[in-house]
Design a protein around this motif. Structure first.
Motif, PDB file in Angstrom:
ATOM      1  N   TYR A  37       0.720  -1.232  -0.083  1.00  0.00           N
ATOM      2  CA  TYR A  37       0.185  -0.078   0.127  1.00  0.00           C
ATOM      3  C   TYR A  37       1.233   1.360   0.073  1.00  0.00           C
ATOM      4  N   LEU A  38       2.009   1.127   0.588  1.00  0.00           N
ATOM      5  CA  LEU A  38       2.963   2.261   0.451  1.00  0.00           C
ATOM      6  C   LEU A  38       3.218   2.714  -1.120  1.00  0.00           C
ATOM      7  N   TYR A  39       3.387   1.557  -1.989  1.00  0.00           N
ATOM      8  CA  TYR A  39       3.734   2.012  -3.424  1.00  0.00           C
ATOM      9  C   TYR A  39       2.413   2.290  -4.029  1.00  0.00           C
ATOM     10  N   TRP A  40       1.081   1.794  -3.647  1.00  0.00           N
ATOM     11  CA  TRP A  40      -0.141   2.196  -4.320  1.00  0.00           C
ATOM     12  C   TRP A  40      -0.352   3.844  -3.784  1.00  0.00           C
ATOM     13  N   HIS A  41      -0.119   3.898  -2.677  1.00  0.00           N
ATOM     14  CA  HIS A  41      -0.058   5.594  -2.146  1.00  0.00           C
ATOM     15  C   HIS A  41       0.629   6.460  -3.033  1.00  0.00           C
ATOM     16  N   ILE A  42       1.778   5.800  -3.558  1.00  0.00           N
ATOM     17  CA  ILE A  42       3.010   6.821  -4.287  1.00  0.00           C
ATOM     18  C   ILE A  42       2.196   6.600  -5.735  1.00  0.00           C
ATOM     19  N   THR A  43       1.825   5.785  -5.951  1.00  0.00           N
ATOM     20  CA  THR A  43       1.321   5.487  -7.434  1.00  0.00           C
ATOM     21  C   THR A  43       0.109   6.569  -7.601  1.00  0.00           C
ATOM     22  N   VAL A  44      -0.855   6.531  -6.624  1.00  0.00           N
ATOM     23  CA  VAL A  44      -2.000   7.546  -6.660  1.00  0.00           C
ATOM     24  C   VAL A  44      -1.482   8.733  -6.650  1.00  0.00           C
ATOM     25  N   HIS A  45      -0.504   9.223  -5.858  1.00  0.00           N
ATOM     26  CA  HIS A  45       0.055  10.749  -6.038  1.00  0.00           C
ATOM     27  C   HIS A  45       0.504  10.953  -7.447  1.00  0.00           C
ATOM     28  N   ALA A  46       1.418  10.072  -7.994  1.00  0.00           N
ATOM     29  CA  ALA A  46       1.852  10.193  -9.331  1.00  0.00           C
ATOM     30  C   ALA A  46       0.673  10.573 -10.353  1.00  0.00           C
ATOM     31  N   LEU A  47      -0.500   9.546 -10.169  1.00  0.00           N
ATOM     32  CA  LEU A  47      -1.511   9.945 -11.317  1.00  0.00           C
ATOM     33  C   LEU A  47      -2.162  11.234 -10.942  1.00  0.00           C
ATOM     34  N   LEU A  48      -2.224  11.655  -9.781  1.00  0.00           N
ATOM     35  CA  LEU A  48      -2.986  12.941  -9.245  1.00  0.00           C
ATOM     36  C   LEU A  48      -2.138  14.220  -9.857  1.00  0.00           C
ATOM     37  N   LEU A  49      -0.568  13.874  -9.639  1.00  0.00           N
ATOM     38  CA  LEU A  49       0.079  14.923 -10.296  1.00  0.00           C
ATOM     39  C   LEU A  49      -0.006  15.019 -11.814  1.00  0.00           C
ATOM     40  N   VAL A  50      -0.111  13.939 -12.460  1.00  0.00           N
ATOM     41  CA  VAL A  50      -0.065  14.030 -13.845  1.00  0.00           C
ATOM     42  C   VAL A  50      -1.518  14.568 -14.365  1.00  0.00           C
ATOM     43  N   LEU A  51      -2.656  14.132 -13.508  1.00  0.00           N
ATOM     44  CA  LEU A  51      -3.880  14.483 -13.909  1.00  0.00           C
ATOM     45  C   LEU A  51      -4.159  16.266 -13.719  1.00  0.00           C
ATOM     46  N   VAL A  52      -3.530  16.635 -12.564  1.00  0.00           N
ATOM     47  CA  VAL A  52      -3.961  18.017 -12.242  1.00  0.00           C
ATOM     48  C   VAL A  52      -2.959  19.007 -12.976  1.00  0.00           C
ATOM     49  N   LEU A  53      -1.809  18.526 -13.526  1.00  0.00           N
ATOM     50  CA  LEU A  53      -0.939  19.119 -14.552  1.00  0.00           C
ATOM     51  C   LEU A  53      -1.346  18.962 -15.915  1.00  0.00           C
ATOM     52  N   GLN A  54      -2.336  18.105 -16.034  1.00  0.00           N
ATOM     53  CA  GLN A  54      -2.828  18.048 -17.312  1.00  0.00           C
ATOM     54  C   GLN A  54      -1.891  17.348 -18.371  1.00  0.00           C
ATOM     55  N   PHE A  55      -1.310  16.446 -17.892  1.00  0.00           N
ATOM     56  CA  PHE A  55      -0.286  15.788 -18.798  1.00  0.00           C
ATOM     57  C   PHE A  55       0.791  16.639 -19.413  1.00  0.00           C
ATOM     58  N   ASP A  56       0.987  17.681 -18.797  1.00  0.00           N
ATOM     59  CA  ASP A  56       2.011  18.609 -19.210  1.00  0.00           C
ATOM     60  C   ASP A  56       3.741  17.955 -18.865  1.00  0.00           C
ATOM     61  N   LEU A  57       4.360  17.424 -19.995  1.00  0.00           N
ATOM     62  CA  LEU A  57       5.353  16.841 -19.683  1.00  0.00           C
ATOM     63  C   LEU A  57       6.603  17.955 -19.255  1.00  0.00           C
ATOM     64  N   SER A  58       6.424  19.204 -19.394  1.00  0.00           N
ATOM     65  CA  SER A  58       7.361  20.182 -19.252  1.00  0.00           C
ATOM     66  C   SER A  58       7.673  20.220 -17.518  1.00  0.00           C
ATOM     67  N   TYR A  59       6.572  19.625 -16.580  1.00  0.00           N
ATOM     68  CA  TYR A  59       6.719  19.490 -15.305  1.00  0.00           C
ATOM     69  C   TYR A  59       7.171  18.171 -14.794  1.00  0.00           C
ATOM     70  N   TRP A  60       7.939  17.414 -15.792  1.00  0.00           N
ATOM     71  CA  TRP A  60       8.227  16.267 -15.330  1.00  0.00           C
ATOM     72  C   TRP A  60       9.244  16.165 -14.079  1.00  0.00           C
ATOM     73  N   PHE A  61      10.209  17.143 -14.280  1.00  0.00           N
ATOM     74  CA  PHE A  61      11.082  17.146 -13.010  1.00  0.00           C
ATOM     75  C   PHE A  61      10.440  17.684 -11.673  1.00  0.00           C
TER      76      PHE A  61
END
Length: 237
Positions: A37-61
């Motif tokens: 669940y630690l890794y699921w939790h981190i995965t959820v955060h990663a997905l949320l970041l990608v979603l709120v940033l609208q898949f803008d790859l310029s924010y990859w760093f």
């Protein structure tokens, strides 16, 4: 800058609070880095970041920095869980997460935080007034009521902090010129206290609570009125 800040904060709040069941939290405490669940939790955060940033790859760093730092901070929290006070650990964890968010925002939109505002007369006055309203008033009341003898002398920290909160409410009600709020606060406190006093059937306790309440409200109002008076003097300079 503001839009990016709001997006990152929203992703963090959703990932850490809305989309993290108690089952995950408990399992992580037991298994630490071995918990799936630690890794699921981190995965959820990663997905949320990608979603709120609208898949803008310029924010990859920024996304990578937030994901890695979140994993490290959460893992550190899990290892300190049995060694450090849970409340302190919770707030330290959140402060670190928000500090990283601030760092990411600063990376994309450089800004400087000026501590000079903390030393302005208005800020110093507010800090002094809040300190007077909370801790100083608690000690003053304790000294003033120390000679009042009641049968039950059981006290707890909850009562102390309830008093601080009620005085802060009064203080800010007056600053907002919302005096009706004080009346509501008195009524609410009376309702909760009425049952306790009825069961106790102790006149001394009733008088003690009444004096304490009047003192608490009176000192809070005096501090707030004094704050307003001095604040107006500062504004005229």
């Amino acid at each position: 800058m503001l839009v990016l800040s709001l997006k990152l904060v929203l992703a963090h709040l959703m990932g850490d609070f809305l989309l993290q069941p108690d089952q995950w939290v408990n399992h992580k405490k037991e298994k630490r880095e071995k918990s799936k669940y630690l890794y699921w939790h981190i995965t959820v955060h990663a997905l949320l970041l990608v979603l709120v940033l609208q898949f803008d790859l310029s924010y990859w760093f920024g996304i990578l920095s937030l994901i890695v730092s979140h994993y490290v901070i959460d893992l550190l929290k899990l290892y300190l869980n049995r060694k450090v006070n849970s409340q302190l650990l919770f707030f330290a964890d959140q402060i670190l997460h928000f500090a990283v968010i601030a760092g990411v925002v600063c990376y994309y939109y450089p800004f400087q935080l000026s501590l000079g505002i903390l030393y302005s007369p208005a800020s110093l006055l507010l800090i002094t007034a809040v300190l007077l309203t909370t801790y100083v008033t608690s000690i003053v009341m304790k000294v003033l009521l120390s000679t009042w003898r009641i049968k039950s002398k059981k006290t707890n920290r909850a009562g102390k902090y309830i008093g601080m909160l009620e005085r802060l409410f009064i203080f800010f009600f007056i600053l907002l010129d919302y005096w009706e709020g004080i009346g509501f606060l008195i009524a609410a406190k009376s309702v909760f206290r009425f049952g306790d006093l009825s069961k106790a059937k102790d006149r001394g306790l009733t008088e003690y609570i009444l004096i304490g309440t009047l003192l608490s409200f009176g000192l809070a109002m005096a501090i707030a009125l004094g704050y307003n008076y001095i604040y107006e003097m500062i504004g005229q300079q």
